[in-house]
Write a protein that holds these residues in place. Sequence first.
Motif, mmCIF file in Angstrom:
data_model
loop_
_atom_site.group_PDB
_atom_site.id
_atom_site.type_symbol
_atom_site.label_atom_id
_atom_site.label_comp_id
_atom_site.label_asym_id
_atom_site.label_seq_id
_atom_site.Cartn_x
_atom_site.Cartn_y
_atom_site.Cartn_z
ATOM 1 N N LEU A 124 0.932 -1.213 0.126
ATOM 2 C CA LEU A 124 0.030 0.115 -0.051
ATOM 3 C C LEU A 124 1.048 1.280 -0.099
ATOM 4 N N HIS A 150 -3.741 2.435 6.786
ATOM 5 C CA HIS A 150 -4.834 1.462 7.111
ATOM 6 C C HIS A 150 -5.838 1.528 5.668
ATOM 7 N N VAL A 151 -6.487 0.368 5.701
ATOM 8 C CA VAL A 151 -7.504 0.161 4.880
ATOM 9 C C VAL A 151 -8.649 0.744 5.451
ATOM 10 N N THR A 152 -9.397 1.878 4.908
ATOM 11 C CA THR A 152 -10.233 2.511 5.416
ATOM 12 C C THR A 152 -11.721 1.692 5.662
ATOM 13 N N TRP A 181 -7.440 2.922 1.075
ATOM 14 C CA TRP A 181 -6.691 3.115 2.370
ATOM 15 C C TRP A 181 -6.202 4.466 2.350
#
Length: 583
Positions: free
Chosen positions: A385, A468-470, A530
Amino acid sequence: MHPAQPVFDPAHAMGLPTDSPLVLGPMLRYVGETSATVWAQTAEHSVVTVTAGDREWSAPTFRVREGHYALVVADGLPVGSDVEYELRVDGRLVWPEPDTPYPHPRLRTLDHDRPTRLAFGSCRVSEPHDAKANKKNGVDALRTLALALVRGEEEWPDLMAFLGDQVYADWTSDEMRDFIASKRDIDEDPGVEIKDYEEYAHLYWLAWSDPANRWLLSTLPSCMIFDDHDIRDDWNTSWTWHEQINRTRWWHDRLVGGLASYWVYQHIGNLAPDELAADEIYARVLEHAAARDAGPSGLRDQDELDLTDAVFDLVERVDRHPEVYRWSYRRDLGDCRLVVVDSRAARVLEPERRSMLDEQEQRWLDEQLTGDVDHLLIGTSLPFLLPPGLHDFEAIDEVTAQGAYGRPLAAVGEKIRQVVDLEHWAAFNDGFEAVFDMVMDVARGNRGRAPATVTFLSGDVHNSYVAHVTDAAARHGARSTIVQAVCSPIRNPMPMALRVLMSGMAKSLVKPMNAWARRSKRVPDPAYPWTVTHGPWYDNCFAELNVQGPDLVVVWRGGEVRGGDDENPALTTVAEVKIAGSR
């Protein structure tokens, strides 16, 4: 047979006493609950022995080119044991060295009831540690860790994961250039870059021979994976890059020398004893040792196994058909599973089916990504990411280079891809989407109990951050927190001007790149958005990941010279982030 090479005397070339039986190491590599492996390079054919208490384990050396190596498997150790060990070469005590200022090296096996403490990082140049080198390269965070452990100022990690660029084959130090100039004409290609296996051997010696780092690697377990600079900048960026580099006269020797030395110096130490036995090349070492043990003359009187042809034939096949060998591996740490993924050699570069992972590699990874573990860690040298704006930028350049906007712009896209290093996961979207779907399947609890966290650990980009993945639970049904943690560099700081540019790009590109990507039918829109929640910071550092029940605490630690004492930097805290896991 491969062409004869010049006779290479590592002891003489490296400035060691010519009667020294130990050239490099020992290095404590794989550690499980009841076994450990210790790697060493010796000056000549010999038997290497590890002793701990009243136990001893031995292995004869094998040969690759003019180097002699041994990997000693110490088995039958108690779970969670912590014992001092010594290393002997043909019966002669060589480690610890006489009058050493460093503590005795130890074998520490895993205790799965003890919360995991994992250190990780990437990108470390092999330079001296004086004021001049520190001004140019910053303080070596790895060496700072070693000195802090000696002084009792830091808790011991269970494992150090080196996530790429352990050595730089294309950016060489003055010491490395002097060595190269002593054996060939540097006015001929590849100049002062690494050319072959013998030069790689010296490069590894420079990387791992500083006394403090050498001690650290003898007593702290480590695992490793390559990135581009272990071979060359932008290694396997695209089919066009591949065609261009293969037109040079020197690339073939560099590639096979780099991969062969990687197998010897890094890869075999990643493997557990049962994986060593199953490895098509290392199995020959074990078979040869068993035959020697059974022979009437004993170990030392038998011929040394020469693995040169076997190792070089393997990497020749890997170059043509990456799927024939897997560099990825897995480590089980009790409350964590660490899956380390090769994101360089396993790439599919053909324009019509580009992917970060070939079919066999992707299938293997799919099998490793399961639940029923507290924390699932995925180590990949390239960040999975990226900051969203940079991810979209790479995705846009990818479809441009593949011809989505016509042939003239395709050439421009390819040029930009190579110049700006746009070859992360976003540039291989099919593989990116497939791995993301696997991770989300784990996080939803479809492959066993969902872990509290699924965390990508990466390096490469010469800055550190957390993403972070949202709204993973609300939007995607995830029962796990899904995170990217990056730590880079250990020692190779990004120039200040480039830091300012990259920070600006990471922020300013988000809206325009996202708008372009959303409006274009050609640019894939990530299914699981993210955001960067912490960082970036650009210090030389290593990261410590500490398991605290369902949570993770990640601390980035660096080094600082105080009072002009460049040889003894102090450990500093660069940043600390708590990652709340799913409960």
